[in-house]
Design a protein around this motif. Structure first.
Motif, PDB file in Angstrom:
ATOM      1  N   ARG A 175      26.316  39.568 -40.034  1.00 18.25           N
ATOM      2  CA  ARG A 175      27.578  39.007 -40.527  1.00 18.25           C
ATOM      3  C   ARG A 175      28.730  39.285 -39.570  1.00 18.25           C
ATOM      4  O   ARG A 175      29.766  38.630 -39.644  1.00 18.25           O
ATOM      5  N   ASP A 176      28.561  40.271 -38.680  1.00 19.68           N
ATOM      6  CA  ASP A 176      29.597  40.514 -37.678  1.00 19.68           C
ATOM      7  C   ASP A 176      29.640  39.419 -36.618  1.00 19.68           C
ATOM      8  O   ASP A 176      30.655  39.246 -35.941  1.00 19.68           O
ATOM      9  N   ASN A 177      28.510  38.714 -36.441  1.00 18.64           N
ATOM     10  CA  ASN A 177      28.445  37.595 -35.493  1.00 18.64           C
ATOM     11  C   ASN A 177      28.981  38.010 -34.120  1.00 18.64           C
ATOM     12  O   ASN A 177      29.897  37.397 -33.574  1.00 18.64           O
ATOM     13  N   LEU A 178      28.412  39.069 -33.561  1.00 14.58           N
ATOM     14  CA  LEU A 178      28.862  39.580 -32.264  1.00 14.58           C
ATOM     15  C   LEU A 178      28.361  38.670 -31.148  1.00 14.58           C
ATOM     16  O   LEU A 178      27.161  38.577 -30.891  1.00 14.58           O
ATOM     17  N   THR A 179      29.302  37.988 -30.473  1.00 14.12           N
ATOM     18  CA  THR A 179      28.934  37.030 -29.432  1.00 14.12           C
ATOM     19  C   THR A 179      29.224  37.539 -28.027  1.00 14.12           C
ATOM     20  O   THR A 179      28.807  36.919 -27.059  1.00 14.12           O
ATOM     21  N   MET A 180      29.970  38.683 -27.882  1.00 15.35           N
ATOM     22  CA  MET A 180      30.239  39.152 -26.528  1.00 15.35           C
ATOM     23  C   MET A 180      28.934  39.544 -25.849  1.00 15.35           C
ATOM     24  O   MET A 180      27.998  40.012 -26.500  1.00 15.35           O
ATOM     25  N   SER A 181      28.873  39.290 -24.559  1.00 13.71           N
ATOM     26  CA  SER A 181      27.689  39.434 -23.718  1.00 13.71           C
ATOM     27  C   SER A 181      26.686  38.325 -23.980  1.00 13.71           C
ATOM     28  O   SER A 181      25.776  38.118 -23.191  1.00 13.71           O
ATOM     29  N   ALA A 182      26.851  37.587 -25.081  1.00 18.63           N
ATOM     30  CA  ALA A 182      25.934  36.490 -25.388  1.00 18.63           C
ATOM     31  C   ALA A 182      26.556  35.132 -25.082  1.00 18.63           C
ATOM     32  O   ALA A 182      25.844  34.133 -25.035  1.00 18.63           O
ATOM     33  N   ASP A 183      27.887  35.104 -24.893  1.00 19.84           N
ATOM     34  CA  ASP A 183      28.551  33.822 -24.652  1.00 19.84           C
ATOM     35  C   ASP A 183      28.994  33.652 -23.206  1.00 19.84           C
ATOM     36  O   ASP A 183      29.683  32.688 -22.874  1.00 19.84           O
ATOM     37  N   GLY A 184      28.621  34.606 -22.336  1.00 17.14           N
ATOM     38  CA  GLY A 184      28.962  34.504 -20.925  1.00 17.14           C
ATOM     39  C   GLY A 184      30.360  34.955 -20.580  1.00 17.14           C
ATOM     40  O   GLY A 184      30.725  34.972 -19.398  1.00 17.14           O
ATOM     41  N   GLY A 185      31.175  35.318 -21.578  1.00 19.75           N
ATOM     42  CA  GLY A 185      32.555  35.711 -21.324  1.00 19.75           C
ATOM     43  C   GLY A 185      32.711  37.209 -21.109  1.00 19.75           C
ATOM     44  O   GLY A 185      31.750  37.976 -21.164  1.00 19.75           O
ATOM     45  N   PRO A 186      33.959  37.668 -20.878  1.00 19.70           N
ATOM     46  CA  PRO A 186      34.218  39.096 -20.665  1.00 19.70           C
ATOM     47  C   PRO A 186      33.847  39.926 -21.899  1.00 19.70           C
ATOM     48  O   PRO A 186      33.938  39.457 -23.034  1.00 19.70           O
ATOM     49  N   PHE A 187      33.460  41.168 -21.666  1.00 18.69           N
ATOM     50  CA  PHE A 187      33.140  42.088 -22.750  1.00 18.69           C
ATOM     51  C   PHE A 187      33.153  43.508 -22.206  1.00 18.69           C
ATOM     52  O   PHE A 187      33.185  43.740 -20.985  1.00 18.69           O
ATOM     53  N   VAL A 216      34.335  55.691 -12.427  1.00 17.37           N
ATOM     54  CA  VAL A 216      33.546  54.553 -11.979  1.00 17.37           C
ATOM     55  C   VAL A 216      32.251  55.057 -11.341  1.00 17.37           C
ATOM     56  O   VAL A 216      32.264  55.874 -10.418  1.00 17.37           O
ATOM     57  N   SER A 217      31.139  54.570 -11.857  1.00 17.56           N
ATOM     58  CA  SER A 217      29.833  54.947 -11.331  1.00 17.56           C
ATOM     59  C   SER A 217      29.241  53.859 -10.452  1.00 17.56           C
ATOM     60  O   SER A 217      28.584  54.154  -9.460  1.00 17.56           O
ATOM     61  N   LEU A 218      29.497  52.604 -10.801  1.00 17.81           N
ATOM     62  CA  LEU A 218      28.914  51.501 -10.042  1.00 17.81           C
ATOM     63  C   LEU A 218      29.719  50.240 -10.307  1.00 17.81           C
ATOM     64  O   LEU A 218      30.049  49.942 -11.454  1.00 17.81           O
ATOM     65  N   ASN A 219      30.047  49.503  -9.231  1.00 18.70           N
ATOM     66  CA  ASN A 219      30.738  48.218  -9.353  1.00 18.70           C
ATOM     67  C   ASN A 219      29.822  47.138  -8.796  1.00 18.70           C
ATOM     68  O   ASN A 219      29.397  47.207  -7.629  1.00 18.70           O
ATOM     69  N   ILE A 220      29.501  46.126  -9.599  1.00 22.26           N
ATOM     70  CA  ILE A 220      28.522  45.109  -9.219  1.00 22.26           C
ATOM     71  C   ILE A 220      29.197  43.744  -9.257  1.00 22.26           C
ATOM     72  O   ILE A 220      29.408  43.176 -10.334  1.00 22.26           O
ATOM     73  N   PRO A 221      29.574  43.179  -8.085  1.00 23.46           N
ATOM     74  CA  PRO A 221      30.177  41.839  -8.077  1.00 23.46           C
ATOM     75  C   PRO A 221      29.097  40.764  -8.171  1.00 23.46           C
ATOM     76  O   PRO A 221      27.904  41.017  -7.982  1.00 23.46           O
ATOM     77  N   GLY A 222      29.528  39.547  -8.475  1.00 28.84           N
ATOM     78  CA  GLY A 222      28.618  38.409  -8.481  1.00 28.84           C
ATOM     79  C   GLY A 222      27.701  38.339  -9.680  1.00 28.84           C
ATOM     80  O   GLY A 222      26.702  37.607  -9.660  1.00 28.84           O
ATOM     81  N   VAL A 223      28.017  39.066 -10.726  1.00 28.79           N
ATOM     82  CA  VAL A 223      27.185  39.029 -11.929  1.00 28.79           C
ATOM     83  C   VAL A 223      27.546  37.799 -12.758  1.00 28.79           C
ATOM     84  O   VAL A 223      28.718  37.464 -12.916  1.00 28.79           O
ATOM     85  N   VAL A 224      26.544  37.126 -13.287  1.00 26.84           N
ATOM     86  CA  VAL A 224      26.754  35.963 -14.155  1.00 26.84           C
ATOM     87  C   VAL A 224      26.013  36.210 -15.470  1.00 26.84           C
ATOM     88  O   VAL A 224      24.783  36.271 -15.492  1.00 26.84           O
ATOM     89  N   GLN A 225      26.769  36.371 -16.533  1.00 27.77           N
ATOM     90  CA  GLN A 225      26.148  36.577 -17.839  1.00 27.77           C
ATOM     91  C   GLN A 225      25.781  35.219 -18.435  1.00 27.77           C
ATOM     92  O   GLN A 225      26.652  34.378 -18.666  1.00 27.77           O
ATOM     93  N   PRO A 226      24.502  34.965 -18.701  1.00 29.69           N
ATOM     94  CA  PRO A 226      24.107  33.664 -19.258  1.00 29.69           C
ATOM     95  C   PRO A 226      24.484  33.554 -20.734  1.00 29.69           C
ATOM     96  O   PRO A 226      24.619  34.555 -21.435  1.00 29.69           O
ATOM     97  N   THR A 227      24.649  32.323 -21.185  1.00 29.04           N
ATOM     98  CA  THR A 227      24.874  32.079 -22.608  1.00 29.04           C
ATOM     99  C   THR A 227      23.531  32.128 -23.320  1.00 29.04           C
ATOM    100  O   THR A 227      22.588  31.436 -22.928  1.00 29.04           O
ATOM    101  N   LEU A 228      23.431  32.948 -24.353  1.00 26.63           N
ATOM    102  CA  LEU A 228      22.169  33.167 -25.047  1.00 26.63           C
ATOM    103  C   LEU A 228      22.135  32.326 -26.324  1.00 26.63           C
ATOM    104  O   LEU A 228      23.097  32.309 -27.088  1.00 26.63           O
ATOM    105  N   SER A 229      21.022  31.646 -26.539  1.00 29.24           N
ATOM    106  CA  SER A 229      20.908  30.793 -27.727  1.00 29.24           C
ATOM    107  C   SER A 229      20.540  31.591 -28.969  1.00 29.24           C
ATOM    108  O   SER A 229      20.937  31.254 -30.075  1.00 29.24           O
ATOM    109  N   GLN A 230      19.752  32.677 -28.797  1.00 29.97           N
ATOM    110  CA  GLN A 230      19.347  33.508 -29.931  1.00 29.97           C
ATOM    111  C   GLN A 230      19.570  34.981 -29.578  1.00 29.97           C
ATOM    112  O   GLN A 230      18.610  35.731 -29.395  1.00 29.97           O
TER     113      GLN A 230
END
Length: 686
Positions: A217-229, A320-334
């Protein structure tokens, strides 16, 4: 590192003791009043022992789990009738009010209610320092001494360090891991003897081959919608075993079918734990990244990750332990979010449980946090901050999302627990001022019911139960109370009454349900559960009811209309059978028919009137049934039609002869029309 929720306590085992300062801070001669209060967490004992003593004749102890109290000159010592709760924090307060030279009244409270009380004269004083333990197994927190008796609200439990007070003679809090007097009077350092120690206690969630899933019911979409989180939590990993995976997942958000997504945790390299994360880069390939940290097991650490849409930054203990540029979070359907495991479609149960340890203060954000915010929320509750969509403290009785109130789903062996560490292994977070930092502590213990009440509780102003109904509830307990000893009977009777009244005041009163409570109510064809949070009532879940009231109403309407139609037909048939011979010549003339019916009815020797009235009574019941069914279906047309026919039936109760036949025939025709109407308006899903 020091986790967000942690506090110190004195830990004493059998044969160990802690002497509080070099002298006694109170006048124990009986000529002066005083009070001593402390939080106690007793372990289940196998022997009698002393919790607190001064010299050989002033003591507070345990007989099993019953409190004992002894003043100089008292014989024998006093014993409580009710036991303490093992392994739970309870507030003990000793109140002594002097009534003259070497005499006074004493009361021992637990959680604000009386367990031991009485008076004593000929008291001989003690000047020996107070000592914790010597013959008990228990933990102590905030041991405070006042040079006057306590009263009113001061009798109630207070979890925090006592406020500065001219009457506060000494206080050994242990909350920051030290054993100094924090009252400002510098009574002296507490001496830890024979192995007694001060330990740090961190309430948390224990994950061993288990996981936590946020409520759908929380419908948590961060990390699943490709946007910042952002994600963050405190964790305490156990030492690894050969039977465990080398990967220990703290957070995971993966597609339940493709297994694409994001993971964050630690990885064992044979020597220590290293930061490890997985995700996707611009070319669409699955990648893993790590940073050598060599963290030994059995310590608290803080791990966080922020993603701004193009770069993933990992923080260990606020740095800061690690900085990783060029990451693309995909949009997840499920998408499936888990704490302590990775969703795996090819694993039995749908998850790989690879975390073995404790977690607390887990937060999820719909935006990227700055470096300063990561450090700030290592030691601050972020549930009321913009962008925080989920926060799980896991430090007390509330285990759900403190932003929305929805409870999390616990899988396998997930249980609340406490991690015990020495003070030396509990340094503050980076950037904090150790001299001014306020230690974040666990929520105070909240006992579900009090063992006794200092004052009788009045019947509350509420709408849940009337006073008569409450008395009936209490009366139902009398057979059980009758089995108790006479010495405790009246006290347990008043205890039952006061706890019932206090519960009614909290749940049914103007203040509503207490924070953390769950309530429910019927709304349409659903039963809806509500979680009461500090922000108010929020929906926590709903269950569809198996009974469809609209469908039930339609069935009632069909059955009642059919029954009424049958009775009307039977009524016409009965009257017709009595009149077949006399009315054969007048079937085409209504006036003659009515006159003939009247004459036959008046001259009949059969008690037709009684039979007719019985039929009419049955018919009226059928009409009322149709009205009830119409109310359930919500059809105002059928309600009005049935009410009109019911009025006709009432008129028929006083009608005879032709008037009766005319009314019943009219009802028969109307019932047939209404029967067709009801059949044509069948509710959906019925």
């Amino acid at each position: 590192m020091r986790p967000m929720y942690q506090y110190g306590a004195a830990d004493v085992r059998y044969g160990q003791s802690i002497q509080l300062g070099g002298n006694c801070p109170l006048d124990l001669s009986g000529t002066a009043s005083y009070a001593i209060g402390f939080w106690l967490r007793p372990r289940a004992p196998a022997y009698d022992g002393k919790l607190l003593e001064s010299g050989s004749s002033w003591s507070l102890g345990l007989h099993g789990l019953k409190l004992t109290f002894c003043l100089p000159g008292m014989s024998p010592h006093q014993v409580s009738e009710i036991e303490l709760r093992p392994d739970e924090w309870q507030y003990v307060l000793i109140n002594f009010e002097s009534t003259g030279t070497r005499a006074g009244n004493y009361t021992v409270y637990v959680d604000g209610t009386t367990l031991i009380e009485g008076s004593q004269s000929n008291i001989t004083g003690s000047t020996s320092p107070f000592v914790l333990g010597t013959s008990c197994d228990a933990q102590f927190y905030n041991v405070a001494f006042w040079s006057t008796a306590r009263s009113g609200d001061a009798l109630k439990p207070v979890w925090d360090v006592p406020q500065p007070d001219p009457t506060l003679a000494a206080c050994y809090s242990f909350s920051d891991g030290s054993s100094t007097d924090v009252s400002g009077h510098n009574l002296g350092q507490a001496s830890l003897e024979h192995g007694a120690q001060v330990v740090m206690l961190a309430p948390s969630l224990r994950l061993v081959n288990g996981a936590v899933q946020p409520s759908p019911r929380d419908n948590l979409t961060m990390s699943a919608d490709g946007g910042p989180f952002s994600v963050q939590a405190w964790f305490h990993l156990d030492a690894p075993s050969p039977f465990q995976s080398e990967t220990h997942t703290l957070f995971a958000c993966l597609d339940s079918v493709s297994n694409k997504g994001f993971t964050l945790g630690m990885q064992w390299d044979g020597t220590g734990y290293n930061v490890h994360t997985t995700g996707y880069v611009a070319d669409g390939s699955w990648r893993g990244w790590g940073h050598t940290s060599q963290l030994p097991p059995g310590e608290w650490h803080h791990l966080a990750a922020t993603y701004d849409g193009s770069a993933l930054t990992l923080y260990l203990d606020g740095e800061v332990s690690l900085n990783i540029p060029g990451v693309v979070q995909p949009t997840l359907s499920q998408p499936v979010w888990l704490f302590g495991a990775q969703p795996k479609s090819n694993v039995a149960g749908g998850a790989a449980y690879d975390f073995q340890g404790h977690v607390q203060a887990a937060g999820l954000w719909s935006r990227a946090l700055s470096a300063s915010e990561v450090q700030q929320y290592m030691s601050r509750d972020p549930s009321d901050v913009d962008g925080c969509v989920a926060y799980y403290a896991w430090n007390g009785t509330v285990l759900g999302n403190q932003v929305t109130g929805y409870p999390a789903l616990f899988q396998n062996t997930v249980t609340p627990s406490i991690v015990v560490t020495p003070p030396s292994a509990s340094t503050p977070p980076p950037g904090s001022d150790t001299t001014t930092q306020q230690l974040a502590k666990a929520d105070p213990p909240l006992p579900s019911a009090q063992m006794l009440f200092a004052e009788p509780v009045a019947f509350p102003d509420q709408k849940l139960l009337t006073q008569d109904q409450a008395q009936n509830v209490l009366a139902s307990l009398e057979p059980l109370l009758a089995t108790l000893p006479e010495s405790t009977l009246e006290r347990m009777r008043s205890l039952s009454r006061d706890n019932l009244y206090q519960g009614l005041a909290r749940v049914g009163g103007p203040g509503g349900a207490p924070v953390g409570a769950f309530t429910g109510q019927v709304e349409g064809n659903h039963f809806v559960y509500y979680h009461h949070t500090a922000r108010g009532k929020v929906e926590a879940g709903r269950m569809e009811l198996s009974v469809n009231t609209e469908c039930v109403g339609w069935i009632v309407s069909v059955a009642a209309t059919g029954f009424s139609m049958l009775l009307a037909a039977f009524g016409v048939g009965f009257a017709g059978a009595k009149l077949i011979s006399p009315i054969q010549k007048a079937v085409t003339e209504s006036t003659v028919l009515l006159n003939t019916v009247k004459s036959v009815a008046e001259s009949s020797v059969v008690d037709a009137d009684s039979i007719i009235r019985i039929i009419k009574a049955f018919y009226t019941a059928g009409t009322l049934g149709k009205i009830f069914g119409a109310v359930l279906t919500g059809s105002w047309f059928t309600i009005a039609a049935n009410c009109a026919m019911l009025l006709l039936q009432v008129a028929a109760l006083w009608a005879t002869g032709g008037a009766y036949v005319a009314i019943v025939m009219l009802q028969l025709v109307a019932n047939f029309a209404l029967f067709l109407y009801v059949l044509d308006h069948k509710p959906a899903g019925c």
